[in-house]
Design an enzyme around this catalytic site. Sequence first.
Site, PDB file in Angstrom:
ATOM      1  N   CYS A 203       1.091  -1.223   0.066  1.00 19.31           N
ATOM      2  CA  CYS A 203      -0.108   0.014   0.083  1.00 19.31           C
ATOM      3  C   CYS A 203       0.949   1.212  -0.122  1.00 19.31           C
ATOM      4  O   CYS A 203       1.510   1.490   0.942  1.00 19.31           O
ATOM      5  CB  CYS A 203      -0.928   0.013   1.146  1.00 19.31           C
TER       6      CYS A 203
ATOM      7  N   CYS B 181      -0.357   4.180   2.688  1.00 20.36           N
ATOM      8  CA  CYS B 181      -0.530   4.027   3.939  1.00 20.36           C
ATOM      9  C   CYS B 181      -0.158   2.390   4.262  1.00 20.36           C
ATOM     10  O   CYS B 181       0.936   2.110   4.008  1.00 20.36           O
ATOM     11  CB  CYS B 181      -1.880   4.408   4.540  1.00 20.36           C
ATOM     12  N   SER B 182      -1.227   1.600   4.681  1.00 23.30           N
ATOM     13  CA  SER B 182      -0.849   0.449   5.096  1.00 23.30           C
ATOM     14  C   SER B 182      -2.086  -0.657   4.969  1.00 23.30           C
ATOM     15  O   SER B 182      -2.301  -1.388   5.776  1.00 23.30           O
ATOM     16  CB  SER B 182      -0.553   0.321   6.649  1.00 23.30           C
ATOM     17  N   CYS B 183      -2.840  -0.297   3.868  1.00 20.87           N
ATOM     18  CA  CYS B 183      -4.129  -1.104   3.627  1.00 20.87           C
ATOM     19  C   CYS B 183      -3.720  -2.794   3.545  1.00 20.87           C
ATOM     20  O   CYS B 183      -2.786  -2.771   2.787  1.00 20.87           O
ATOM     21  CB  CYS B 183      -4.773  -0.631   2.408  1.00 20.87           C
TER      22      CYS B 183
HETATM   23 FE    FE Z   1      -3.240   1.945   2.834  1.00 22.19          FE
END
Ligand code: FE
Length: 205
Positions: A110, A113-115
């Site tokens: 991602c 961000c951090s999906c």
């Molecule tokens: Fe994300």
Amino acid sequence: MPHDAHDHDDAHALLPSDPALRVKALETLLTEKGLIDPEALDEIIDTYENKIGPKNGAHVVARAWSDPVFKAALLADADPVLAEMGYYGRQGEHMVVVENTDTLHNMVVCTLCSCYPWPLLGIPPGWYKSDAYRARAVREPRKVLAEFGVTLPAETSVRVWDSTAEVRYLVLPRRPEGSEGLEEAALQDLVSRDSMIGCGLARTP
Ligand code: FE
């Protein structure tokens, strides 16, 4: 990814790292204001760390390796198939499963961000959220893979999928050689978390 976060500043060594400190401060503040219940927070963390986790994803992968009809349905439209197995919910609403073959290796990041597909893989590892992984996975995926110990033949293409809040990906790793006679339960043990992000391969039995 190698860790490079050694704290060279002794004055700060007794304090938690900056993000941890900020999280703690936020938690304290929100608790004091009565906006959150720390016990409920612990319950959520425990759920994603221990109850939900990569074993759910491994279950899906092992079944796909064992059942061609299931695999075809999973690759065609993952959501109803996963919902039927009970793997749905927050951060996993729109899943796409991508299959590794001898000519194609898939990898997930991602960049924003951090999906991450929580219902299938639990909470993302620290490196998945790092600036270095997010930037380098798209820029130099083969180098990043090599650092994870994955060296692919030059003729294997690498495809990097950028997760969003809308779509999350699960990599269906290649079924390892020597696993031909194994039952679904034994196959599950060969599926590592990293192999489902595309930063590892399934273990050889
Ligand atoms: Fe994300």
